[in-house]
Design a protein around this motif. Structure first.
Motif, PDB file in Angstrom:
ATOM      1  N   ARG A  28     -41.616  89.343  15.846  1.00  0.00           N
ATOM      2  CA  ARG A  28     -41.649  90.619  16.241  1.00  0.00           C
ATOM      3  C   ARG A  28     -40.266  91.464  16.061  1.00  0.00           C
ATOM      4  NH1 ARG A  28     -44.642  93.866  19.447  1.00  0.00           N
ATOM      5  NH2 ARG A  28     -46.071  92.427  19.713  1.00  0.00           N
ATOM      6  N   SER A  29     -39.146  90.618  16.354  1.00  0.00           N
ATOM      7  CA  SER A  29     -37.776  90.913  15.919  1.00  0.00           C
ATOM      8  C   SER A  29     -36.817  89.690  15.935  1.00  0.00           C
ATOM      9  CB  SER A  29     -37.232  91.869  17.054  1.00  0.00           C
ATOM     10  OG  SER A  29     -37.187  91.396  18.229  1.00  0.00           O
ATOM     11  N   ILE A  30     -35.692  89.716  15.493  1.00  0.00           N
ATOM     12  CA  ILE A  30     -34.724  88.703  15.120  1.00  0.00           C
ATOM     13  C   ILE A  30     -33.570  88.981  15.645  1.00  0.00           C
ATOM     14  CG2 ILE A  30     -33.692  87.104  13.686  1.00  0.00           C
ATOM     15  CD1 ILE A  30     -35.914  86.955  12.106  1.00  0.00           C
ATOM     16  N   VAL A  31     -32.696  88.501  16.510  1.00  0.00           N
ATOM     17  CA  VAL A  31     -31.333  88.546  16.814  1.00  0.00           C
ATOM     18  C   VAL A  31     -30.417  87.438  16.513  1.00  0.00           C
ATOM     19  CG1 VAL A  31     -29.784  88.848  18.866  1.00  0.00           C
ATOM     20  CG2 VAL A  31     -32.014  89.692  19.044  1.00  0.00           C
ATOM     21  N   LEU A  32     -29.399  88.031  15.633  1.00  0.00           N
ATOM     22  CA  LEU A  32     -28.492  86.766  15.176  1.00  0.00           C
ATOM     23  C   LEU A  32     -27.098  86.990  15.900  1.00  0.00           C
ATOM     24  CD1 LEU A  32     -29.272  87.326  11.302  1.00  0.00           C
ATOM     25  CD2 LEU A  32     -30.457  85.453  13.061  1.00  0.00           C
ATOM     26  N   PHE A  33     -26.707  86.107  16.450  1.00  0.00           N
ATOM     27  CA  PHE A  33     -25.528  86.047  17.232  1.00  0.00           C
ATOM     28  C   PHE A  33     -24.431  85.110  16.355  1.00  0.00           C
ATOM     29  CE2 PHE A  33     -22.761  84.685  20.382  1.00  0.00           C
ATOM     30  CZ  PHE A  33     -22.358  85.559  21.113  1.00  0.00           C
ATOM     31  N   ALA A  34     -23.533  85.863  16.182  1.00  0.00           N
ATOM     32  CA  ALA A  34     -22.416  85.021  15.186  1.00  0.00           C
ATOM     33  C   ALA A  34     -23.013  84.295  14.127  1.00  0.00           C
ATOM     34  CB  ALA A  34     -21.407  84.442  16.184  1.00  0.00           C
ATOM     35  N   PRO A  35     -23.848  84.932  13.190  1.00  0.00           N
ATOM     36  CA  PRO A  35     -24.692  84.091  12.417  1.00  0.00           C
ATOM     37  C   PRO A  35     -23.895  83.467  11.134  1.00  0.00           C
ATOM     38  CG  PRO A  35     -24.820  86.502  11.953  1.00  0.00           C
ATOM     39  CD  PRO A  35     -23.767  86.234  13.142  1.00  0.00           C
ATOM     40  N   CYS A  36     -24.314  82.410  10.739  1.00  0.00           N
ATOM     41  CA  CYS A  36     -23.913  81.508   9.638  1.00  0.00           C
ATOM     42  C   CYS A  36     -25.259  81.869   8.465  1.00  0.00           C
ATOM     43  CB  CYS A  36     -23.666  80.215   9.629  1.00  0.00           C
ATOM     44  SG  CYS A  36     -23.479  78.950   8.187  1.00  0.00           S
ATOM     45  N   ILE A  37     -24.895  82.792   7.571  1.00  0.00           N
ATOM     46  CA  ILE A  37     -26.006  83.346   6.860  1.00  0.00           C
ATOM     47  C   ILE A  37     -25.992  82.418   5.657  1.00  0.00           C
ATOM     48  CG2 ILE A  37     -26.712  85.055   5.242  1.00  0.00           C
ATOM     49  CD1 ILE A  37     -26.027  87.093   7.449  1.00  0.00           C
ATOM     50  N   SER A  38     -24.833  81.743   5.064  1.00  0.00           N
ATOM     51  CA  SER A  38     -24.688  81.061   3.869  1.00  0.00           C
ATOM     52  C   SER A  38     -24.107  79.642   4.165  1.00  0.00           C
ATOM     53  CB  SER A  38     -24.143  81.865   2.776  1.00  0.00           C
ATOM     54  OG  SER A  38     -23.686  80.923   1.872  1.00  0.00           O
ATOM     55  N   LEU A  39     -24.870  78.303   4.055  1.00  0.00           N
ATOM     56  CA  LEU A  39     -24.029  77.448   4.213  1.00  0.00           C
ATOM     57  C   LEU A  39     -23.089  77.075   3.239  1.00  0.00           C
ATOM     58  CD1 LEU A  39     -23.996  74.603   5.672  1.00  0.00           C
ATOM     59  CD2 LEU A  39     -25.955  73.881   4.396  1.00  0.00           C
ATOM     60  N   GLU A  40     -23.375  77.382   1.883  1.00  0.00           N
ATOM     61  CA  GLU A  40     -22.358  77.354   0.833  1.00  0.00           C
ATOM     62  C   GLU A  40     -21.149  78.005   1.275  1.00  0.00           C
ATOM     63  OE1 GLU A  40     -25.158  76.914  -2.983  1.00  0.00           O
ATOM     64  OE2 GLU A  40     -25.430  78.710  -1.881  1.00  0.00           O
ATOM     65  N   LYS A  41     -20.997  79.052   1.703  1.00  0.00           N
ATOM     66  CA  LYS A  41     -19.924  79.724   2.269  1.00  0.00           C
ATOM     67  C   LYS A  41     -19.271  79.169   3.262  1.00  0.00           C
ATOM     68  CE  LYS A  41     -17.494  83.692   1.460  1.00  0.00           C
ATOM     69  NZ  LYS A  41     -16.815  83.764   0.106  1.00  0.00           N
ATOM     70  N   HIS A  42     -20.103  78.665   4.213  1.00  0.00           N
ATOM     71  CA  HIS A  42     -19.221  78.007   5.275  1.00  0.00           C
ATOM     72  C   HIS A  42     -18.377  76.574   4.866  1.00  0.00           C
ATOM     73  CE1 HIS A  42     -18.535  76.608   9.351  1.00  0.00           C
ATOM     74  NE2 HIS A  42     -19.065  75.555   9.294  1.00  0.00           N
ATOM     75  N   ILE A  43     -19.333  75.951   3.791  1.00  0.00           N
ATOM     76  CA  ILE A  43     -18.643  74.633   3.527  1.00  0.00           C
ATOM     77  C   ILE A  43     -17.401  75.063   2.615  1.00  0.00           C
ATOM     78  CG2 ILE A  43     -18.808  72.832   1.624  1.00  0.00           C
ATOM     79  CD1 ILE A  43     -22.083  72.962   2.167  1.00  0.00           C
ATOM     80  N   GLU A  44     -17.393  75.930   1.824  1.00  0.00           N
ATOM     81  CA  GLU A  44     -16.260  76.613   1.069  1.00  0.00           C
ATOM     82  C   GLU A  44     -15.113  77.181   2.085  1.00  0.00           C
ATOM     83  OE1 GLU A  44     -15.250  80.612  -1.165  1.00  0.00           O
ATOM     84  OE2 GLU A  44     -17.125  79.595  -1.880  1.00  0.00           O
ATOM     85  N   GLN A  45     -15.330  77.645   3.161  1.00  0.00           N
ATOM     86  CA  GLN A  45     -14.434  78.059   4.255  1.00  0.00           C
ATOM     87  C   GLN A  45     -13.872  76.904   4.776  1.00  0.00           C
ATOM     88  OE1 GLN A  45     -15.745  80.453   7.677  1.00  0.00           O
ATOM     89  NE2 GLN A  45     -15.023  78.749   8.846  1.00  0.00           N
ATOM     90  N   GLU A  46     -14.612  75.717   5.092  1.00  0.00           N
ATOM     91  CA  GLU A  46     -14.084  74.495   5.925  1.00  0.00           C
ATOM     92  C   GLU A  46     -13.128  73.639   4.895  1.00  0.00           C
ATOM     93  OE1 GLU A  46     -15.025  74.221   9.728  1.00  0.00           O
ATOM     94  OE2 GLU A  46     -14.447  76.029   8.641  1.00  0.00           O
ATOM     95  N   GLN A  47     -13.167  73.896   3.538  1.00  0.00           N
ATOM     96  CA  GLN A  47     -12.552  72.947   2.878  1.00  0.00           C
ATOM     97  C   GLN A  47     -11.159  72.929   2.761  1.00  0.00           C
ATOM     98  OE1 GLN A  47     -13.848  74.503  -1.252  1.00  0.00           O
ATOM     99  NE2 GLN A  47     -15.507  72.860  -1.410  1.00  0.00           N
ATOM    100  N   THR A  48     -10.593  73.937   3.523  1.00  0.00           N
ATOM    101  CA  THR A  48      -9.082  74.199   3.673  1.00  0.00           C
ATOM    102  C   THR A  48      -8.717  73.434   5.052  1.00  0.00           C
ATOM    103  OG1 THR A  48      -9.543  76.208   5.016  1.00  0.00           O
ATOM    104  CG2 THR A  48      -8.858  76.621   2.531  1.00  0.00           C
ATOM    105  N   ARG A  49      -9.573  73.077   5.755  1.00  0.00           N
ATOM    106  CA  ARG A  49      -9.304  72.174   7.085  1.00  0.00           C
ATOM    107  C   ARG A  49      -9.874  70.680   6.895  1.00  0.00           C
ATOM    108  NH1 ARG A  49     -10.808  75.382  12.372  1.00  0.00           N
ATOM    109  NH2 ARG A  49     -13.012  74.959  11.681  1.00  0.00           N
ATOM    110  N   LYS A  50      -9.164  69.996   6.592  1.00  0.00           N
ATOM    111  CA  LYS A  50      -9.624  68.550   5.948  1.00  0.00           C
ATOM    112  C   LYS A  50     -10.538  67.745   6.922  1.00  0.00           C
ATOM    113  CE  LYS A  50      -6.087  67.818   2.547  1.00  0.00           C
ATOM    114  NZ  LYS A  50      -4.934  67.004   2.019  1.00  0.00           N
TER     115      LYS A  50
END
Length: 238
Positions: free
Chosen positions: A122-144
């Motif tokens: 019927r509808s979708i609510v996204l709260f502080a979403p992680c849309i791309s896992l690849e992007k999140h992995i890239e983000q975390e690379q700076t925090r060992k």
């Protein structure tokens, strides 16, 4: 009323309203999400507990599963979610088209459910979403430390470290209404913001219903009322 059930070796929790409106909300949680035989994150966390109470007061049947905890959108979580929906629809008297509320990591599973459940959403609510896992992995690379922990979780979820999940396209193209809530001052998926902006533009270009709301962490308590308003707007056509 609250009920737990064990389905597919995962504990699930069902919240029943006193005065049902006939609509269901399926919650797909973030990294901290859990469900066991006695409790859940949505009961133990005061803010989330208040959200559930307000949703059931508004008449909604709310359900969620442990969903293998840190699943990072693996196929197991998608299949389990779909099968759980089928079980709920057989056992409860509810409108077949449900609302989905996904937080953070839960967006990865929710997005993959869209093509499987296109006639039942019927509808979708996204709260502080992680849309791309690849992007999140890239983000975390700076925090060992966090990167090492994340890669360990991904390997456990997928049995491999190189993962690609198609989540952006289903969200971009779905015909149902989309409501995105972004926390401005505390967001573990901050590098997703550009993707979200692109997603908004593409949906608007295609004239697909989309709404975004930005909040400060201290104003989180007001978000449930905004969610209820959005849900009700999408219940006019049964």
């Amino acid at each position: 009323m609250l009920r737990t059930l064990l389905f597919d070796q995962q504990w699930c929790m069902l919240h029943y309203p006193e005065q049902p409106n006939g609509f269901a909300i399926f919650i797909i949680g973030d990294q901290q999400h859990y469900v066991n035989e006695e409790s859940s994150f949505w009961i133990d966390n005061m803010g989330r507990k208040q959200m559930i109470e307000r949703l059931t007061q508004a008449g909604y049947f709310v359900y969620y599963s442990n969903l293998f905890e840190k699943n990072w959108g693996n196929q197991q979580s998608v299949e389990h979610s779909y099968n759980l929906y089928q079980l709920i629809m057989r056992k409860e008297i509810l409108n077949q088209k449900i609302h989905k509320l996904a937080e953070g990591m839960g967006t990865l599973t929710a997005a993959q459910l869209i093509p499987l459940m296109e006639d039942n959403i019927r509808s979708i609510v996204l709260f502080a979403p992680c849309i791309s896992l690849e992007k999140h992995i890239e983000q975390e690379q700076t925090r060992k430390f966090y990167y090492k922990k994340l890669m360990k979780e991904i390997k456990a979820a997928f049995n491999e470290e190189s993962v690609h999940i198609n989540t952006e396209k289903p969200i971009e193209e779905m015909k149902e209404s989309l409501f995105i809530i972004q926390v401005i001052d505390q967001n573990r998926y901050k590098d997703q913001l550009e993707l979200i902006h692109q997603l908004l533009l593409k949906r608007k270009e295609k004239k697909l219903p989309v709404e975004i709301h930005y909040i400060l962490l201290e104003n989180r308590q007001y978000i449930t009322e905004k969610i209820i308003r959005f849900l009700k707007e999408n219940e006019k056509v049964l």
